[in-house]
Design a protein around this motif. Structure first.
Motif, PDB file in Angstrom:
ATOM      1  N   GLU A   1      10.801  98.821 111.159  1.00 40.39           N
ATOM      2  CA  GLU A   1      10.601 100.212 111.555  1.00 40.39           C
ATOM      3  C   GLU A   1      11.839 100.756 112.268  1.00 40.39           C
ATOM      4  O   GLU A   1      12.247 101.896 112.045  1.00 40.39           O
TER       5      GLU A   1
ATOM      6  N   ARG B   1      14.360 101.543 109.720  1.00 38.27           N
ATOM      7  CA  ARG B   1      14.000 102.713 108.908  1.00 38.27           C
ATOM      8  C   ARG B   1      14.548 104.006 109.494  1.00 38.27           C
ATOM      9  O   ARG B   1      14.883 104.941 108.766  1.00 38.27           O
TER      10      ARG B   1
ATOM     11  N   PHE C   1       2.222  96.923 117.495  1.00 39.08           N
ATOM     12  CA  PHE C   1       3.633  97.184 117.735  1.00 39.08           C
ATOM     13  C   PHE C   1       3.859  98.691 117.595  1.00 39.08           C
ATOM     14  O   PHE C   1       3.084  99.386 116.934  1.00 39.08           O
ATOM     15  N   ALA C   2       4.881  99.150 118.229  1.00 38.25           N
ATOM     16  CA  ALA C   2       5.244 100.568 118.105  1.00 38.25           C
ATOM     17  C   ALA C   2       6.736 100.703 118.311  1.00 38.25           C
ATOM     18  O   ALA C   2       7.308 100.018 119.154  1.00 38.25           O
ATOM     19  N   TYR C   3       7.347 101.565 117.524  1.00 46.21           N
ATOM     20  CA  TYR C   3       8.768 101.866 117.699  1.00 46.21           C
ATOM     21  C   TYR C   3       8.944 103.373 117.599  1.00 46.21           C
ATOM     22  O   TYR C   3       8.477 103.989 116.656  1.00 46.21           O
ATOM     23  N   HIS C   4       9.589 103.942 118.579  1.00 42.55           N
ATOM     24  CA  HIS C   4       9.836 105.391 118.558  1.00 42.55           C
ATOM     25  C   HIS C   4      11.297 105.681 118.825  1.00 42.55           C
ATOM     26  O   HIS C   4      11.898 105.112 119.724  1.00 42.55           O
TER      27      HIS C   4
ATOM     28  N   ALA D   1       1.378 104.828 122.800  1.00 39.94           N
ATOM     29  CA  ALA D   1       1.310 103.667 121.917  1.00 39.94           C
ATOM     30  C   ALA D   1       0.206 102.717 122.377  1.00 39.94           C
ATOM     31  O   ALA D   1      -0.546 102.176 121.561  1.00 39.94           O
TER      32      ALA D   1
ATOM     33  N   GLN E   1      -3.201 104.256 121.684  1.00 43.86           N
ATOM     34  CA  GLN E   1      -3.514 104.135 120.271  1.00 43.86           C
ATOM     35  C   GLN E   1      -3.930 102.713 119.933  1.00 43.86           C
ATOM     36  O   GLN E   1      -4.889 102.469 119.202  1.00 43.86           O
TER      37      GLN E   1
ATOM     38  N   ASP F   1      -7.401 101.454 118.301  1.00 42.55           N
ATOM     39  CA  ASP F   1      -7.439 100.701 117.042  1.00 42.55           C
ATOM     40  C   ASP F   1      -8.137  99.368 117.248  1.00 42.55           C
ATOM     41  O   ASP F   1      -8.917  98.919 116.402  1.00 42.55           O
TER      42      ASP F   1
ATOM     43  N   ASP G   1       6.668 110.318 101.317  1.00 43.61           N
ATOM     44  CA  ASP G   1       7.431 109.666 102.373  1.00 43.61           C
ATOM     45  C   ASP G   1       8.662 108.963 101.819  1.00 43.61           C
ATOM     46  O   ASP G   1       9.739 108.998 102.421  1.00 43.61           O
TER      47      ASP G   1
ATOM     48  N   ALA H   1      -7.077 108.055 115.045  1.00 42.64           N
ATOM     49  CA  ALA H   1      -6.018 108.945 114.579  1.00 42.64           C
ATOM     50  C   ALA H   1      -4.990 108.134 113.804  1.00 42.64           C
ATOM     51  O   ALA H   1      -5.042 106.911 113.775  1.00 42.64           O
ATOM     52  N   ALA H   2      -4.054 108.825 113.212  1.00 39.16           N
ATOM     53  CA  ALA H   2      -2.997 108.130 112.477  1.00 39.16           C
ATOM     54  C   ALA H   2      -2.227 107.228 113.419  1.00 39.16           C
ATOM     55  O   ALA H   2      -2.108 107.496 114.585  1.00 39.16           O
ATOM     56  N   ARG H   3      -1.655 106.185 112.886  1.00 35.75           N
ATOM     57  CA  ARG H   3      -0.955 105.235 113.746  1.00 35.75           C
ATOM     58  C   ARG H   3       0.275 105.871 114.368  1.00 35.75           C
ATOM     59  O   ARG H   3       0.924 106.702 113.779  1.00 35.75           O
ATOM     60  N   VAL H   4       0.598 105.450 115.538  1.00 31.53           N
ATOM     61  CA  VAL H   4       1.684 106.055 116.283  1.00 31.53           C
ATOM     62  C   VAL H   4       3.050 105.647 115.765  1.00 31.53           C
ATOM     63  O   VAL H   4       3.970 106.410 115.752  1.00 31.53           O
ATOM     64  N   GLU H   5       3.148 104.420 115.307  1.00 33.13           N
ATOM     65  CA  GLU H   5       4.495 103.857 115.217  1.00 33.13           C
ATOM     66  C   GLU H   5       5.407 104.437 114.159  1.00 33.13           C
ATOM     67  O   GLU H   5       6.598 104.401 114.311  1.00 33.13           O
ATOM     68  N   ALA H   6       4.868 104.996 113.078  1.00 34.22           N
ATOM     69  CA  ALA H   6       5.775 105.469 112.044  1.00 34.22           C
ATOM     70  C   ALA H   6       5.772 106.987 111.993  1.00 34.22           C
ATOM     71  O   ALA H   6       4.737 107.599 111.961  1.00 34.22           O
ATOM     72  N   LYS H   7       6.935 107.570 111.995  1.00 30.74           N
ATOM     73  CA  LYS H   7       7.009 109.030 111.978  1.00 30.74           C
ATOM     74  C   LYS H   7       7.180 109.539 110.565  1.00 30.74           C
ATOM     75  O   LYS H   7       8.099 110.254 110.259  1.00 30.74           O
TER      76      LYS H   7
ATOM     77  N   SER I   1       2.977 111.521 106.600  1.00 36.12           N
ATOM     78  CA  SER I   1       1.534 111.364 106.591  1.00 36.12           C
ATOM     79  C   SER I   1       0.982 111.075 107.969  1.00 36.12           C
ATOM     80  O   SER I   1      -0.139 111.413 108.266  1.00 36.12           O
TER      81      SER I   1
ATOM     82  N   ARG J   1       2.742 111.772 111.001  1.00 40.71           N
ATOM     83  CA  ARG J   1       3.470 112.411 112.077  1.00 40.71           C
ATOM     84  C   ARG J   1       2.539 113.295 112.883  1.00 40.71           C
ATOM     85  O   ARG J   1       2.944 113.937 113.814  1.00 40.71           O
TER      86      ARG J   1
END
Lengths: 305, 168, 799
Positions: free
Chosen positions: A103, A106, A192-195, A291, A294, A298, B133, C455-461, C464, C466
């Motif tokens: 991620e 990306r 996991f989360a990446y921002h 994160a 969320q 989940d 995407d 809600a939609a997952r946070v990690e990917a912007k 779909s 965002r």
């Protein structure tokens, strides 16, 4: 006069050492007149901007045997420093085991730049956007800075660099990642989360980067949490105090608020002309708390289902 | 002293590679950027010069099938590789992606268009049925100032259909 | 009806310049080269403001491979340029006034030697105090950019004293709007090839929006007759107003003549940034009052614009802004003061929208705020105060009458996007915790969501997840949605007081082609395609019959500049004037050649055809042979329609548009994302559907940058954003939502002016619509662009 002009007009000689030791020895021989080059994307940007001059000697690292390999066994993963970011983005084993790194890759630059730019180049910049992900994954670095290679933790190296930046004479050879534990039998939920926050939606330098990994237990409490932050010219680091504030807690409004306040306090980003320190702190804290929020939802949904 | 028996050094001046299907040898310094080799040494001006720091995609070419910015790529990095420029795509007649851009009007001034078409071509070779995407990610490195990307995205959709028709 | 490929049917054509563009076969003027050509580079000032003490070029001249080093002493004619007023030095003599000011130029055998030569020129400067703030530049103790003072131009317009209106007002809104220094960011930078010909003439292959104006300016600089100079000026890789003024041409021309060899100049992006034009940054203070019923009583405006050091079209931009801060509304009293101020910042000049973008951002912001104070629907508030069809123009001048204003008002009110956005609440209510601000138009089902739903997952912007709700998927609680709208009335043409010539020529060439010869330029807007389309549809030619000739001063007539949304209008007008004469001459000649009566003949595809049966009777090539001694030709010259008043800058033809936009605000980061857009445009008949759609979409892309991502940041007269890594224009990722364009083509019976221009209007309305949508999403007002995310960021309340 003509010789001076020829001197100035001469373009770099390019060397292709076949192993890391040879590369290091070339650098020792050339001193400041020799510059390591991986993908070359950062270097070319600096030359065009006039921030650096092309050197007399370029030491091309891509010919080093094995430098571009991804190796995985049961114990750890070894990414050659010359693995392109595009591979980090889409290699099946990296996607499966280290989605946090995929991620991060990306959202670094854009696909064509990622085909040239390397994970090693991103690391040695000290401010690369892959670093918060690698920190959260407890990465080790393998250097060739002498006759023999040596390893150190990424966190330690970055901490030293944060306090006193030094030009590394060694060649970064490998990035090693421990294999994540197998959770298939437990009721814990990994997350996991990446921002990466910038000034537009894609293909931009970072203002703030935050990476998280963790595990929510069957009782809903945070069993494991790692948070690393960077962005802009901030050398990334793990937010130990914020992790401690959340570890063992159940994420509710109160604990999330406390965690958020901790991140905002602990994260010390360098401001620049595009965003203030305050904005960056708040963004990092918001994103980290969101994160976890969320992840908790989940995990709860997963337990019900 | 550098022990020259150990280190391999790029032969100073010659780049040997394949460009648009033809074997090419050209005398250039090893650090010369591919963009300048293409435009100035080989007269292939379809690949455009715009930001020169890899931030716009106007100079996009394919190296062994992968999109790279020719302004960031140095000659020595092209040694032995298959380079495809926009001129190479239409060697045997219009490529389906080019055809799609014509039909949908996916260009206005046309300066970003060669790089854009290269990126779309690479995407569809990799992924013939990309999601929204995937399209967005694939084109994120190609800036266009004229179209607002509307015509470009419609061209991509048309290219998906035309590419499938071309390879039943 | 929405405009797209399907609804356009057979009117959707492939552009004639398309194949060259998609194959890379088309040579732009910066792609040209000649054997033996030299490389030209310009030495520009490192200081925003300094006195030049000395210039020593001797070391540069002595370098092997350097063939010319030029300074002000080497300019044979006028050492100045500027479209309206030639005040910008070709080479500075004793003073530099911005970091793009040119001091010297070199021509060398290779680009590398040219760089060395530049470094070898020794210039001694004495830095002077930098004037970098237009308001401070107006103070009496400010350092002077020019001896005569720091004001380029003032333009005041007043209809009546505003004091009584404010005294009587039930509500007053006072606000200051600030807009950024935006860069055109054409993908092709400035450059060209400059070739001294064997016959002593000079051929200039360099992009411009007006070849004849460049020719005149170069003739003046070179001290040569215009006939000695040929300007080839198209195709162009984008301009947007930035290549109308001279840029590299003086240097290329002087170097070519000095060396006797072809000289190539091609700006790097940094050279383009430092030397090139930008949109005028403006600070617009507005005070507007309404009565209790919502009627506009008084409107007071002060505009301060940052000119940079030289005039270019600064006065014209200011005049345009004055007209457009008044715009389509009716007031009891209007009082506008404006000033364009010299500074040592970067050069400001012509840029798509021409002052309208800044003015309308402010004006529409006022309208929104006033509606809010009144508790009125913002769109209804506009209707209440909107001009009537027969009203005079914003400056009280007669204008071409159309119902465009009410047409776009109605179309927007009816649009799905606007109706979906306002369905959920009144203006100003701002969502509370957990609400997501309403439905996003174009999606089924999903609407308000609160906390508690996955809600939609946070990690990917990605698109779909965002936060953009796709059918059935709710958005996270930190995403707030809102829909906003804005109204645009935008003038085309140059306005009163500025020569605005138009015209063109049709000719049956010896090879049988119909030459359509116009002095316009193709910079992407689809001019060539539109001309071809009109010739096919209005004359009945086939595409293969026609050869379009533009961009060469040796061949084309002066049709005026390709600017101000005027080119397509003027081509349409030209063809209307030419059709009778040209078709008549073709038929008369055919009638003679065929010995048939003229009324049995008509102009058609491939040649002259039977008026009844349609058979091809005489191909154009044969007709050309038959008329070889007296070729068939028709030419027209006229002026862009003008309002019969003296007020300089007053316009006559207007395009109306209304824009609705849905945005999403991410409270975590404060970032704004544009989701869906709806644009309705009343501009008369659509000449070229593909071109029309492209211009609105593309203009909107620039407006999105203006609103959210673009700012050419300066400090102390230095650019801090030097390239596209820090100056950020929208990528494909900013523009992923739906985009609808609804043209309104009806014009009043008897309207003679045909299609209005649409090249600029798409770039004008989105910014205030975004600001309005943001307010509806999060209850915060934005008065500065680009929107600062820090203002919209929230630290609590979202979970």
């Amino acid at each position: 006069m003509a010789m001076e002009q020829d001197e100035i007009l001469r373009t770099p000689a390019v060397w292709h050492p076949g192993d890391a030791r040879e590369a290091w020895r070339l650098k020792e021989a050339f001193g400041p007149a020799g510059v390591y080059v991986a993908g070359g994307t950062l270097l070319r940007t600096q030359w065009e901007a006039g921030v650096a001059e092309p050197p007399a000697h370029l030491i091309d690292l891509t010919a080093i045997a094995g430098a571009g390999e991804v190796e995985m066994d049961g114990e750890e993963a070894a990414l050659g420093a010359l693995v392109p970011l595009s591979v980090c983005r889409s290699h099946p084993a990296i996607l499966a085991r280290y989605p946090l790194l995929a991620e991060a890759a990306r959202v670094i630059a854009a696909p064509s730049v990622r085909n040239l730019a390397t994970i090693g180049g991103n690391v040695v910049s000290r401010v690369g956007d892959a670093l918060p992900a690698l920190l959260a994954l407890s990465a080790q670095l393998v250097w060739q800075a002498g006759p023999e290679p040596h390893a150190c933790s990424l966190a330690d190296w970055l901490e030293r660099e944060r306090r006193a930046p030094t030009p590394a004479s060694g060649v970064l050879v490998q990035i090693r990642l421990p294999v994540p534990p197998d959770d298939t039998t437990s009721n814990a939920a990994r997350f996991f989360a990446y921002h990466k926050v910038g000034r537009r939606e894609a293909f931009m330098p970072s203002l703030v980067t935050v990476a998280l990994t963790g595990r929510i237990g069957a009782d809903g409490a945070v069993e494991e949490i790692r948070v690393a932050a960077g962005g802009g010219q901030t050398v990334p680091y793990r937010l130990d105090a914020s992790e401690a504030a959340l570890r063992g807690q159940t994420p509710d409004g109160k604990t999330l608020a406390a965690f958020q306040a901790c991140v905002e306090e602990e994260y010390e980003p360098k401001p620049d002309l595009f965003a203030t320190e305050a904005y960056r702190k708040r963004a990092a804290a918001n994103l980290a708390a969101a994160a976890v929020w969320q992840a908790a939802r989940d995990a709860a949904a997963g337990r019900k289902g | 002293m550098i022990d020259r028996t150990e280190a391999r050094r790029a032969s100073g001046d010659a780049l040997a590679c394949e460009i648009n299907g033809d074997a090419v040898t050209v005398r250039v310094p090893p650090s010369k950027r591919l963009l300048s080799v293409l435009r100035d040494d080989l007269g292939l001006t379809g690949t455009k010069r715009s930001c020169e720091i890899g931030r716009c995609g106007a100079c996009m070419v394919l190296a062994d099938g992968k999109p790279v910015n020719a302004c960031l790529t140095m000659a020595y990095q092209c040694e032995g590789k298959r380079i495809t420029t926009i001129e190479g795509l239409s060697k045997g007649g219009l490529h389906p992606v080019q055809q799609a851009f014509l039909e949908e009007g996916g260009y206005q001034c046309g300066y970003c268009t060669p790089g854009m078409i290269i990126s779309v071509t690479a995407l569809l070779r990799e992924q013939p049925s990309p999601t929204a995407d995937q399209i967005e990610e694939a084109l994120s490195g190609n800036l266009c100032r004229c179209t607002g990307y509307g015509g470009i995205l419609r061209s991509v959709q048309r290219a998906i259909d035309l590419t499938k028709e071309a390879q039943p | 009806m929405l405009l797209n490929r399907t609804t356009s049917g057979s009117r959707w054509r492939t552009r004639p310049d398309g194949p060259g563009k998609v194959t890379g076969g088309l040579s732009y003027l910066t792609d040209l080269s000649l054997p033996g050509m030299l490389h030209g580079l310009v030495l520009r000032s490192p200081h925003p403001h300094a006195a030049i003490v000395s210039i020593d070029a001797s070391k540069a001249m002595a370098l092997p491979g350097v063939l010319a080093v030029l300074t002000y002493a080497d300019v044979p004619g006028l050492n100045r340029f500027g479209i309206a007023r030639p005040d910008q030095p070709v080479f500075c003599e004793d003073r530099v006034r911005y970091i793009g000011d040119a001091v010297a130029a070199v021509a060398a055998e290779t680009p590398e030697i040219a760089v060395l030569a530049l470094r070898a020129i020794e210039v001694a400067y004495e830095p002077l105090p930098v004037v970098d703030d237009p308001e401070r530049a107006l103070l009496p103790d400010s350092p002077l950019v020019h001896p005569e003072g720091n004001v380029l131009h003032r333009n005041d317009y007043r209809t009546a004293d505003v004091a009584p209106g404010f005294a009587a007002a039930a509500h007053i809104v006072e606000e200051t709007y600030v807009t950024p220094r935006q860069m055109h960011t054409y993908m092709e930078t400035e450059g060209g090839l400059f070739v001294p010909e064997a016959d002593g003439r000079l051929a200039v292959y360099s992009a411009t929006q007006h070849g004849f104006m460049d020719r005149m300016q170069l003739a003046r600089i070179l001290g040569r007759p215009e006939a000695d100079i040929r300007v080839v000026s198209s195709p162009i890789g984008g301009s947007f107003g930035g290549k109308d003024e001279l840029n590299v041409q003086p240097y290329g021309a002087l170097l070519a003549l000095a060396t006797g060899k072809p000289v190539k100049v091609h700006h790097s992006r940094w050279e383009s940034v430092r030397a090139g034009l930008k949109r005028h940054p403006m600070k617009i203070r507005m005070k507007t009052g309404v009565d209790a019923n919502g009627r506009l009583l008084a409107h007071e405006v002060e505009i301060v614009a940052d000119k940079g050091p030289y005039a270019t079209l600064g006065a014209e931009v200011l005049n345009f802004a004055v007209e457009h801060v008044i715009g389509p509304y009716r007031y009891d009293a209007v009082d506008v003061k404006s000033v364009n101020v010299y500074t040592n910042n970067g050069m400001s000049g012509e840029f798509r929208g021409f002052g309208g973008n800044q003015a309308i951002f402010a004006l529409e912001g006022q309208m929104d705020r006033l509606a809010d104070k009144l508790g009125m629907d913002p769109w209804a508030f506009r209707r209440l105060n909107l001009r009537k069809t027969d009203d005079a123009g914003p400056l009280g001048q007669p204008i071409a009458v159309t119902a465009g204003a009410s047409q776009v008002w109605e179309a927007l009110a009816e649009s799905e996007l606007w109706r979906s956005g306002t369905g959920r609440g009144s203006a100003g209510s701002g969502p509370g915790i957990g609400a997501t601000g309403g439905k996003s138009a174009g999606h089924d089902g999903s609407g308000e969501e609160g906390i508690g739903l996955a809600a939609a997952r946070v990690e990917a912007k990605t698109a779909s997840d965002r936060g953009q709700a796709t059918a059935g998927t709710p958005a996270p609680p930190w995403i707030r949605r809102g829909v906003g709208a804005s109204f645009v009335m935008h003038g085309a043409g140059l306005g009163v007081g500025i020569p605005d010539p138009a015209g063109g020529r049709l000719r049956l060439a010896a090879d049988g082609k119909i030459d359509a010869v116009f002095g316009y330029e193709e910079f992407g807007q689809g001019l060539i395609a539109s001309l071809e389309q009109m010739l096919i549809e209005q004359f009945g030619f086939a595409a293969e019959d026609v050869r379009i000739v533009i961009g060469d001063t040796d061949v084309v007539p002066d049709s005026g500049s390709s600017t101000a949304s005027r080119s397509t209008s003027m081509m349409w007008q030209s063809l209307r004037r030419l059709r009778g004469p040209f078709a008549g001459k073709l038929i008369a000649a055919a009638s003679a050649a065929l010995a048939m009566p003229a009324d049995r003949l008509r102009v058609g595809a491939g040649g002259i055809r039977d008026a009844d049966g349609g058979e091809l009777l005489l191909p154009y090539a044969a007709l050309a042979a038959a008329t070889a001694k007296a070729p068939v030709i028709a030419e027209t010259r006229f002026e862009f329609p003008r309002s019969p008043v003296d007020r300089v800058g007053a316009h006559f033809l207007y395009t109306y548009s209304a824009v609705a936009v849905a945005v999403e605000v991410n409270l975590l980061t404060g970032r704004v994302r544009v989701a869906d857009q709806y644009h309705t445009v009343a501009a008369g008949p659509v000449v070229n559907p593909q071109g029309f759609l492209g211009q609105i979409e593309g203009g909107s892309g620039m407006a999105l940058g203006f609103s959210l991502t673009e700012d050419a940041v300066m400090s102390g007269g230095h650019y801090l954003t030097e390239n596209l890594d820090t100056y950020l224009i929208p990528t494909v990722a900013e523009l992923g939502g739906t985009f609808e364009v609804e043209p309104i083509e009806t014009l009043p019976e008897g309207d003679e002016y045909g299609p209005r221009g649409i090249g600029e209007v798409g770039s004008v309305g989105l910014a205030p619509a975004i600001a309005s949508a943001v307010y509806r999403a999060v209850g915060k007002r934005v008065n500065r662009l680009p929107i600062d995310p820090a203002l919209l960021q929230e630290t609590d309340g979202w979970y």
